[in-house]
Design an enzyme around this catalytic site. Structure first.
Site, mmCIF file in Angstrom:
data_model
loop_
_atom_site.group_PDB
_atom_site.id
_atom_site.type_symbol
_atom_site.label_atom_id
_atom_site.label_comp_id
_atom_site.label_asym_id
_atom_site.label_seq_id
_atom_site.Cartn_x
_atom_site.Cartn_y
_atom_site.Cartn_z
ATOM 1 N N GLY A 20 0.779 -1.235 0.000
ATOM 2 C CA GLY A 20 0.000 0.000 0.000
ATOM 3 C C GLY A 20 0.809 1.284 0.000
ATOM 4 O O GLY A 20 1.642 1.530 -0.881
ATOM 5 N N TYR A 163 -8.615 2.261 16.313
ATOM 6 C CA TYR A 163 -7.800 2.846 15.247
ATOM 7 C C TYR A 163 -7.718 4.373 15.392
ATOM 8 O O TYR A 163 -6.634 4.960 15.307
ATOM 9 C CB TYR A 163 -8.418 2.461 13.905
ATOM 10 C CG TYR A 163 -7.635 2.902 12.698
ATOM 11 C CD1 TYR A 163 -6.495 2.213 12.293
ATOM 12 C CD2 TYR A 163 -8.035 3.995 11.941
ATOM 13 C CE1 TYR A 163 -5.779 2.608 11.171
ATOM 14 C CE2 TYR A 163 -7.338 4.393 10.822
ATOM 15 C CZ TYR A 163 -6.215 3.694 10.440
ATOM 16 O OH TYR A 163 -5.512 4.101 9.328
HETATM 17 P P1 NAP Z 1 -1.495 -1.969 4.119
HETATM 18 O O1 NAP Z 1 -1.549 -2.039 2.631
HETATM 19 O O2 NAP Z 1 -2.215 -2.991 4.918
HETATM 20 O O3 NAP Z 1 0.048 -1.925 4.550
HETATM 21 C C1 NAP Z 1 0.460 -1.986 5.879
HETATM 22 C C2 NAP Z 1 1.743 -2.779 5.949
HETATM 23 O O4 NAP Z 1 2.206 -2.780 7.323
HETATM 24 C C3 NAP Z 1 1.570 -4.246 5.542
HETATM 25 O O5 NAP Z 1 2.627 -4.687 4.722
HETATM 26 C C4 NAP Z 1 1.593 -4.959 6.892
HETATM 27 O O6 NAP Z 1 1.987 -6.313 6.820
HETATM 28 C C5 NAP Z 1 2.612 -4.103 7.637
HETATM 29 N N1 NAP Z 1 2.584 -4.358 9.078
HETATM 30 C C6 NAP Z 1 1.521 -4.711 9.844
HETATM 31 N N2 NAP Z 1 1.916 -4.930 11.107
HETATM 32 C C7 NAP Z 1 3.260 -4.697 11.147
HETATM 33 C C8 NAP Z 1 4.240 -4.783 12.167
HETATM 34 N N3 NAP Z 1 3.908 -5.159 13.403
HETATM 35 N N4 NAP Z 1 5.521 -4.485 11.873
HETATM 36 C C9 NAP Z 1 5.865 -4.127 10.611
HETATM 37 N N5 NAP Z 1 4.993 -4.050 9.600
HETATM 38 C C10 NAP Z 1 3.693 -4.333 9.858
HETATM 39 O O7 NAP Z 1 -2.073 -0.577 4.628
HETATM 40 P P2 NAP Z 1 -1.949 0.922 4.033
HETATM 41 O O8 NAP Z 1 -3.290 1.335 3.645
HETATM 42 O O9 NAP Z 1 -0.828 1.016 3.087
HETATM 43 O O10 NAP Z 1 -1.599 1.692 5.372
HETATM 44 C C11 NAP Z 1 -0.332 2.284 5.609
HETATM 45 C C12 NAP Z 1 -0.488 3.275 6.760
HETATM 46 O O11 NAP Z 1 -1.398 4.300 6.347
HETATM 47 C C13 NAP Z 1 -1.092 2.656 8.018
HETATM 48 O O12 NAP Z 1 -0.502 3.231 9.154
HETATM 49 C C14 NAP Z 1 -2.549 3.063 7.921
HETATM 50 O O13 NAP Z 1 -3.151 3.107 9.198
HETATM 51 C C15 NAP Z 1 -2.412 4.433 7.309
HETATM 52 N N6 NAP Z 1 -3.640 4.915 6.679
HETATM 53 C C16 NAP Z 1 -4.207 4.228 5.645
HETATM 54 C C17 NAP Z 1 -5.379 4.725 5.068
HETATM 55 C C18 NAP Z 1 -6.060 4.037 3.923
HETATM 56 O O14 NAP Z 1 -7.170 4.464 3.558
HETATM 57 N N7 NAP Z 1 -5.478 3.029 3.307
HETATM 58 C C19 NAP Z 1 -5.948 5.897 5.562
HETATM 59 C C20 NAP Z 1 -5.347 6.551 6.615
HETATM 60 C C21 NAP Z 1 -4.185 6.058 7.157
HETATM 61 P P3 NAP Z 1 0.794 -7.408 6.710
HETATM 62 O O15 NAP Z 1 0.099 -7.157 5.422
HETATM 63 O O16 NAP Z 1 1.506 -8.702 6.778
HETATM 64 O O17 NAP Z 1 -0.097 -7.152 7.926
#
Ligand code: NAP
Length: 256
Positions: A20, A163
Site C-alpha cells: 500500500g 484505530y
Molecule cells: P497496508 O496495505 O495494509 O500496509 C500496511 C503494511 O504494514 C503491511 O505490509 C503490513 O503487513 C505491515 N505491518 C503490519 N503490522 C506490522 C508490524 N507489526 N511491523 C511491521 N509491519 C507491519 O495498509 P496501508 O493502507 O498502506 O496503510 C499504511 C499506513 O497508512 C497505516 O498506518 C494506515 O493506518 C495508514 N492509513 C491508511 C489509510 C487508507 O485508507 N489506506 C488511511 C489513513 C491512514 P501485513 O500485510 O503482513 O499485515
C-alpha cells in the site's frame, strides 16, 4: 522521464514498505534518488517491493529487512542491520506500518484494542525514538521523521475506536517529538491520509467506500501515490522549515 534529485544521497527507512502506502513511498523515494530500506513484518511483500525498485537498484543501494514494529528488540535489530549495511543511520523514516481491527465500541474486545495500539502507536514510538537516538549519537545534524496518522484520528469513524485512538496518539507523539528534536535539526511531521485505495481498504464494504468517495470534494478516493508525494515533500529540503505539522491528504474530505 527526467531524473529528479530531491532525495539524492539520502538513506530512508520505510516501515510497512511491503504494501500500500509504504510501498508507494518506497517507489517515489527511489525515483527521487534516495537509498531505500524497506522494512515490513511480511518478508515476502518486502522483497516484492524490492523487486519493484530493481530498475533503480543497479548499485544495490536498496534493501529489504523484516521487522515487527511492536517489538523494541526487533526495531533495534533493524537499525543495527542498517548500520552494518550502510555505515550510517537513515536520515529519513516513514512509519507506515499499520493495521485495523474494526468493531463497534460496545463489541470491541480488549485484545483488538491492544493490538491496534501496539502496531500503530507503540510501533511509531519505537521507530521514532530509535531513529532519533541513532541520529543524535551519530552527530548527523539533519533528519526528517514522517509518521502516517489518519484523518480518522481527528474526526473519528464508526467502528474504529481503537484505530482512531491510535492515530490521534500518533499526532500527539509526533508534535511532541518535533518540539524535543528540533534542537538536533530533526523535523517530525505527520501525514493524515483520508480514504486511500490499498489492501487495508479491502475489508471495507464497497457500499461504504462509494459513500465516502461521494463525499470527497476532489471527487475520488485517494491513491497510495497521493500520500507518497506528500512524504517526498516532507522528506525533502522543500519543507526544511516545517516541523510539528499534520498534512492532510484527503481530497478535502473532513478538512476544516
Ligand atoms: P497496508 O496495505 O495494509 O500496509 C500496511 C503494511 O504494514 C503491511 O505490509 C503490513 O503487513 C505491515 N505491518 C503490519 N503490522 C506490522 C508490524 N507489526 N511491523 C511491521 N509491519 C507491519 O495498509 P496501508 O493502507 O498502506 O496503510 C499504511 C499506513 O497508512 C497505516 O498506518 C494506515 O493506518 C495508514 N492509513 C491508511 C489509510 C487508507 O485508507 N489506506 C488511511 C489513513 C491512514 P501485513 O500485510 O503482513 O499485515
Amino acid at each position: 522521464m527526467s531524473a529528479s534529485v530531491k532525495l539524492c544521497s539520502r538513506l530512508a527507512v520505510i516501515t510497512g514498505g511491503g504494501s500500500g502506502i509504504g510501498r508507494a513511498v518506497c517507489q517515489r523515494f527511489a525515483q527521487e534518488g534516495a537509498s531505500v530500506v524497506i522494512a515490513d513484518v511480511n518478508e515476502d511483500s518486502a522483497n516484492d517491493t524490492l523487486k519493484l525498485l530493481s530498475h533503480n537498484n543497479e548499485d544495490h543501494k536498496h534493501s529489504a529487512f523484516i521487522v515487527d514494529v511492536t517489538s523494541k528488540q526487533s526495531v533495534e535489530q533493524l537499525f543495527s542491520q542498517i548500520q552494518l549495511r550502510y555505515f550510517r543511520p537513515p536520515c529519513i523514516s516513514v512509519s507506515a506500518a499499520g493495521i485495523t481491527q474494526d468493531e463497534f465500541l460496545i463489541k470491541l474486545e480488549e485484545d483488538a484494542f491492544d493490538k491496534v495500539l501496539q502496531v500503530n502507536l507503540k510501533g511509531t514510538f519505537l521507530v521514532t525514538q530509535t531513529l532519533a537516538k541513532a541520529l543524535i549519537s551519530s552527530g548527523l545534524s539533519k533528519g526528517s521523521i514522517i509518521n502516517i496518522g489518519s484523518i480518522v484520528g481527528k474526526v473519528g469513524n464508526l467502528g474504529q475506536t481503537n484505530y482512531a485512538a491510535s492515530k490521534a496518539g500518533v499526532e500527539g507523539l509526533t508534535k511532541t517529538a518535533a518540539k524535543e528534536l528540533g534542537r538536533y535539526g530533526i523535523r517530525c511531521n505527520c501525514v493524515l491520509p483520508g480514504f486511500i485505495l490499498t489492501p487495508m481498504l479491502e475489508k471495507v464494504p464497497q457500499k461504504v467506500l462509494e459513500k465516502f468517495a461521494g463525499m470527497v470534494p476532489l471527487g475520488r478516493l485517494g491513491q497510495a501515490s497521493d500520500v507518497a508525494d506528500a512524504c517526498v515533500f516532507l522528506a525533502s529540503n522543500e519543507s526544511q522549515y516545517i516541523t510539528g505539522v499534520s498534512l492532510e491528504v484527503t481530497g478535502g474530505l473532513f478538512t476544516g
